[in-house]
Scaffold this motif. Structure first.
Motif, PDB file in Angstrom:
ATOM      1  N   ASN A  97       0.803  -1.227   0.000  1.00 55.07           N
ATOM      2  CA  ASN A  97       0.000   0.000   0.000  1.00 55.07           C
ATOM      3  C   ASN A  97       0.841   1.285   0.000  1.00 55.07           C
ATOM      4  N   THR A  98       2.153   1.172  -0.134  1.00 56.68           N
ATOM      5  CA  THR A  98       2.997   2.354  -0.238  1.00 56.68           C
ATOM      6  C   THR A  98       2.645   3.109  -1.512  1.00 56.68           C
ATOM      7  N   LEU A  99       2.485   4.431  -1.382  1.00 60.68           N
ATOM      8  CA  LEU A  99       2.217   5.261  -2.548  1.00 60.68           C
ATOM      9  C   LEU A  99       3.506   5.406  -3.350  1.00 60.68           C
ATOM     10  N   ALA A 100       3.507   4.897  -4.569  1.00 61.19           N
ATOM     11  CA  ALA A 100       4.688   4.975  -5.437  1.00 61.19           C
ATOM     12  C   ALA A 100       4.660   6.222  -6.299  1.00 61.19           C
ATOM     13  N   CYS A 101       3.466   6.602  -6.747  1.00 60.65           N
ATOM     14  CA  CYS A 101       3.356   7.740  -7.647  1.00 60.65           C
ATOM     15  C   CYS A 101       1.931   8.270  -7.592  1.00 60.65           C
ATOM     16  N   GLU A 102       1.820   9.583  -7.668  1.00 60.02           N
ATOM     17  CA  GLU A 102       0.512  10.213  -7.789  1.00 60.02           C
ATOM     18  C   GLU A 102       0.526  11.029  -9.067  1.00 60.02           C
ATOM     19  N   GLY A 103      -0.493  10.848  -9.875  1.00 53.44           N
ATOM     20  CA  GLY A 103      -0.539  11.549 -11.151  1.00 53.44           C
ATOM     21  C   GLY A 103      -1.898  12.144 -11.426  1.00 53.44           C
ATOM     22  N   HIS A 104      -1.905  13.047 -12.401  1.00 54.45           N
ATOM     23  CA  HIS A 104      -3.133  13.700 -12.836  1.00 54.45           C
ATOM     24  C   HIS A 104      -3.060  13.824 -14.355  1.00 54.45           C
ATOM     25  N   SER A 105      -4.203  13.661 -14.996  1.00 52.67           N
ATOM     26  CA  SER A 105      -4.257  13.902 -16.437  1.00 52.67           C
ATOM     27  C   SER A 105      -5.548  14.624 -16.768  1.00 52.67           C
ATOM     28  N   GLU A 106      -5.478  15.388 -17.849  1.00 49.26           N
ATOM     29  CA  GLU A 106      -6.653  16.105 -18.332  1.00 49.26           C
ATOM     30  C   GLU A 106      -6.868  15.715 -19.782  1.00 49.26           C
ATOM     31  N   HIS A 107      -8.151  15.625 -20.147  1.00 49.59           N
ATOM     32  CA  HIS A 107      -8.534  15.179 -21.485  1.00 49.59           C
ATOM     33  C   HIS A 107      -9.752  15.957 -21.943  1.00 49.59           C
ATOM     34  N   CYS A 108      -9.901  16.055 -23.249  1.00 49.32           N
ATOM     35  CA  CYS A 108     -11.132  16.563 -23.827  1.00 49.32           C
ATOM     36  C   CYS A 108     -11.636  15.504 -24.798  1.00 49.32           C
ATOM     37  N   PHE A 109     -12.785  15.747 -25.378  1.00 47.55           N
ATOM     38  CA  PHE A 109     -13.369  14.813 -26.329  1.00 47.55           C
ATOM     39  C   PHE A 109     -13.610  15.555 -27.633  1.00 47.55           C
ATOM     40  N   LEU A 110     -13.045  15.024 -28.712  1.00 48.80           N
ATOM     41  CA  LEU A 110     -13.118  15.670 -30.027  1.00 48.80           C
ATOM     42  C   LEU A 110     -13.787  14.746 -31.029  1.00 48.80           C
ATOM     43  N   ASP A 111     -14.392  15.368 -32.055  1.00 51.22           N
ATOM     44  CA  ASP A 111     -14.934  14.567 -33.154  1.00 51.22           C
ATOM     45  C   ASP A 111     -13.847  14.351 -34.201  1.00 51.22           C
ATOM     46  N   ALA A 112     -14.192  13.676 -35.276  1.00 55.01           N
ATOM     47  CA  ALA A 112     -13.212  13.333 -36.313  1.00 55.01           C
ATOM     48  C   ALA A 112     -12.588  14.560 -36.972  1.00 55.01           C
ATOM     49  N   ASP A 113     -13.282  15.699 -36.900  1.00 55.96           N
ATOM     50  CA  ASP A 113     -12.760  16.934 -37.485  1.00 55.96           C
ATOM     51  C   ASP A 113     -11.972  17.771 -36.485  1.00 55.96           C
TER      52      ASP A 113
END
Length: 135
Positions: A97-113
């Motif tokens: 249970n040791t925390l090895a890494c904490e991360g964050h990511s951000e994303h959006c959603f796009l259409d084919a264009d």
């Protein structure tokens, strides 16, 4: 919170015998793909609708080294979702249970264009799932 497990591969280590820092970002992406699958909106489904979900930001804070052949549990939570940008948090924990890494990511959603998809209007079921997980 959703859980994904990754077994550290030998090739992911460096000359010091620990996992190279670049691999944690890859693990976050593996966990994100699995997270979307777990909530019923896997990439195969999204892509069938012509939706892509690029990374717009990513951060990692390394807390403890990991080594081959440890199993790392990656816990994914929706940190924020307001309709356009999805922010995810990752906690990567060792077997003890040791925390090895904490991360964050951000994303959006796009259409084919490459235009932003308004999930609330175009895919309300997906929108509601993300909103409920952000609470």
């Amino acid at each position: 919170m959703r859980q994904y497990e990754h077994k550290v591969q030998y090739y992911e280590t460096d000359k010091m015998g620990i996992v190279h820092h670049s691999n944690y970002i890859r693990w976050m992406e593996e966990a994100r793909v699995d997270f979307l699958e777990q909530i019923g909106w896997g990439f195969d489904k999204l892509e069938s609708f012509g939706i892509v979900s690029p990374v717009t930001a990513v951060t990692c804070a390394y807390k403890a080294s990991t080594v081959f052949p440890e199993i790392i549990s990656i816990f994914v939570t929706v940190e924020e979702f307001k309709g356009v940008r999805l922010k995810l948090k990752y906690e990567m924990r060792k077997a003890d249970n040791t925390l090895a890494c904490e991360g964050h990511s951000e994303h959006c959603f796009l259409d084919a264009d490459g235009r932003v998809v308004r999930l609330k209007k175009e895919y309300p079921e997906f929108y509601e799932v993300l909103v409920s997980l952000a609470k």
